[in-house]
Design a protein around this motif. Structure first.
Motif, short mmCIF file in Angstrom:
data_model
loop_
_atom_site.label_atom_id
_atom_site.label_comp_id
_atom_site.label_asym_id
_atom_site.label_seq_id
_atom_site.Cartn_x
_atom_site.Cartn_y
_atom_site.Cartn_z
N MET A 1 21.98 2.74 11.05
CA MET A 1 20.55 2.46 11.12
C MET A 1 20.19 2.05 12.54
O MET A 1 20.90 1.32 13.20
N LYS A 2 19.04 2.49 12.98
CA LYS A 2 18.55 2.16 14.31
C LYS A 2 18.20 0.67 14.40
O LYS A 2 17.67 0.10 13.46
N THR A 3 18.48 0.06 15.52
CA THR A 3 18.17 -1.35 15.72
C THR A 3 16.65 -1.54 15.77
O THR A 3 15.97 -0.80 16.45
N PRO A 4 16.12 -2.52 15.00
CA PRO A 4 14.67 -2.74 15.04
C PRO A 4 14.23 -3.18 16.43
O PRO A 4 14.97 -3.86 17.14
N PRO A 5 12.99 -2.81 16.81
CA PRO A 5 12.51 -3.16 18.15
C PRO A 5 12.21 -4.64 18.33
O PRO A 5 12.07 -5.10 19.44
N LEU A 6 12.12 -5.37 17.26
CA LEU A 6 11.86 -6.81 17.29
C LEU A 6 12.80 -7.49 16.30
O LEU A 6 13.18 -6.88 15.30
N ALA A 7 13.12 -8.73 16.54
CA ALA A 7 13.91 -9.48 15.56
C ALA A 7 13.12 -9.56 14.25
O ALA A 7 11.90 -9.76 14.28
N PRO A 8 13.77 -9.37 13.12
CA PRO A 8 13.06 -9.37 11.84
C PRO A 8 12.23 -10.62 11.58
O PRO A 8 11.19 -10.56 10.94
N HIS A 9 12.68 -11.78 12.08
CA HIS A 9 11.96 -13.03 11.83
C HIS A 9 10.86 -13.31 12.85
O HIS A 9 10.12 -14.28 12.73
N ALA A 10 10.71 -12.45 13.84
CA ALA A 10 9.66 -12.63 14.85
C ALA A 10 8.28 -12.39 14.23
O ALA A 10 8.15 -11.66 13.24
N ALA A 11 7.27 -12.99 14.80
CA ALA A 11 5.90 -12.75 14.33
C ALA A 11 5.53 -11.29 14.55
O ALA A 11 5.87 -10.70 15.57
N CYS A 12 4.85 -10.71 13.58
CA CYS A 12 4.46 -9.31 13.71
C CYS A 12 3.38 -9.18 14.79
O CYS A 12 2.44 -9.98 14.84
N PRO A 13 3.50 -8.17 15.64
CA PRO A 13 2.50 -7.98 16.71
C PRO A 13 1.08 -7.74 16.20
O PRO A 13 0.12 -8.00 16.92
N CYS A 14 0.93 -7.29 14.96
CA CYS A 14 -0.41 -6.97 14.45
C CYS A 14 -1.24 -8.20 14.15
O CYS A 14 -2.44 -8.09 13.86
N GLY A 15 -0.62 -9.38 14.21
CA GLY A 15 -1.37 -10.62 14.00
C GLY A 15 -1.64 -10.96 12.55
O GLY A 15 -2.50 -11.79 12.25
N SER A 16 -0.90 -10.37 11.63
CA SER A 16 -1.11 -10.63 10.20
C SER A 16 -0.70 -12.03 9.79
O SER A 16 -1.11 -12.51 8.74
N GLY A 17 0.16 -12.67 10.60
CA GLY A 17 0.70 -13.97 10.23
C GLY A 17 2.02 -13.86 9.50
O GLY A 17 2.64 -14.86 9.18
N HIS A 18 2.47 -12.63 9.24
CA HIS A 18 3.75 -12.40 8.58
C HIS A 18 4.82 -12.09 9.63
O HIS A 18 4.51 -11.81 10.78
N THR A 19 6.07 -12.13 9.19
CA THR A 19 7.14 -11.73 10.10
C THR A 19 7.11 -10.21 10.28
O THR A 19 6.58 -9.48 9.43
N TYR A 20 7.72 -9.76 11.35
CA TYR A 20 7.80 -8.33 11.62
C TYR A 20 8.49 -7.61 10.46
O TYR A 20 8.02 -6.56 10.00
N ALA A 21 9.59 -8.17 9.93
CA ALA A 21 10.32 -7.53 8.84
C ALA A 21 9.47 -7.40 7.58
O ALA A 21 9.58 -6.41 6.85
N ASP A 22 8.62 -8.39 7.30
CA ASP A 22 7.79 -8.36 6.10
C ASP A 22 6.48 -7.63 6.29
O ASP A 22 5.71 -7.48 5.34
N CYS A 23 6.21 -7.18 7.49
CA CYS A 23 4.93 -6.54 7.78
C CYS A 23 5.20 -5.14 8.34
O CYS A 23 5.74 -4.29 7.64
N CYS A 24 4.86 -4.90 9.56
CA CYS A 24 4.95 -3.56 10.14
C CYS A 24 6.38 -3.05 10.30
O CYS A 24 6.61 -1.83 10.27
N GLY A 25 7.33 -3.94 10.43
CA GLY A 25 8.72 -3.53 10.61
C GLY A 25 9.24 -2.68 9.47
O GLY A 25 10.01 -1.74 9.68
N ARG A 26 8.81 -2.98 8.26
CA ARG A 26 9.31 -2.18 7.13
C ARG A 26 8.77 -0.77 7.14
O ARG A 26 9.45 0.17 6.73
#
Length: 135
Positions: A1-26
């Motif tokens: 699997m390709k390495t995600p561009p951000l750490a999964p626990h980092a804040a999502c760049p879209c500003g949703s307030g969720h982590t990257y993994a729980d938001c746009c990362g998936r």
């Protein structure tokens, strides 16, 4: 699997307030396996995050073939934030109005757009966007 561009626990760049993994990362990680954003707003947020992270393949894959550019070169801008003003889906059509703030050449700017989306084959795709008349 390709390495995600951000750490999964980092804040999502879209500003949703969720982590990257729980938001746009998936959506970024899963689009090749058919895991797609479930709403026009989720797709628009994931596309904003893709611009922030330089994910050209994702941007092209989520663009409707009738309006997609053959190639995409990202401008050297620093994305600063996203505000979703309105999102609506009716049947297989959707619109999202947003303001994205960015810095280019040391100057702050904003992009105010109403984006159109269509659902085909169970997945949402970006068609195009226009600036609202009041911006």
């Amino acid at each position: 699997m390709k390495t995600p561009p951000l750490a999964p626990h980092a804040a999502c760049p879209c500003g949703s307030g969720h982590t990257y993994a729980d938001c746009c990362g998936r959506w970024h990680a899963g689009h090749l396996q058919g895991q797609t954003a479930p709403t026009p707003e989720a797709l628009m947020r994931s596309r904003y995050s893709a611009y922030v992270l330089g994910l050209i393949d994702y941007l092209l894959a989520t663009w409707h073939p009738s309006t997609a550019p053959g190639e995409l070169a990202l401008q050297p801008v620093k994305w600063l934030g996203l505000e979703v003003r309105h999102a609506q889906a009716t049947g297989d059509a959707g619109v999202v109005e947003f303001v994205a703030r960015y810095r280019e050449g040391g100057k702050g700017a904003r992009m105010h757009e109403v984006s159109r989306f269509v659902r085909e084959g169970g997945r949402w795709l970006y068609i195009d966007g226009t600036a609202p008349e009041d911006s």
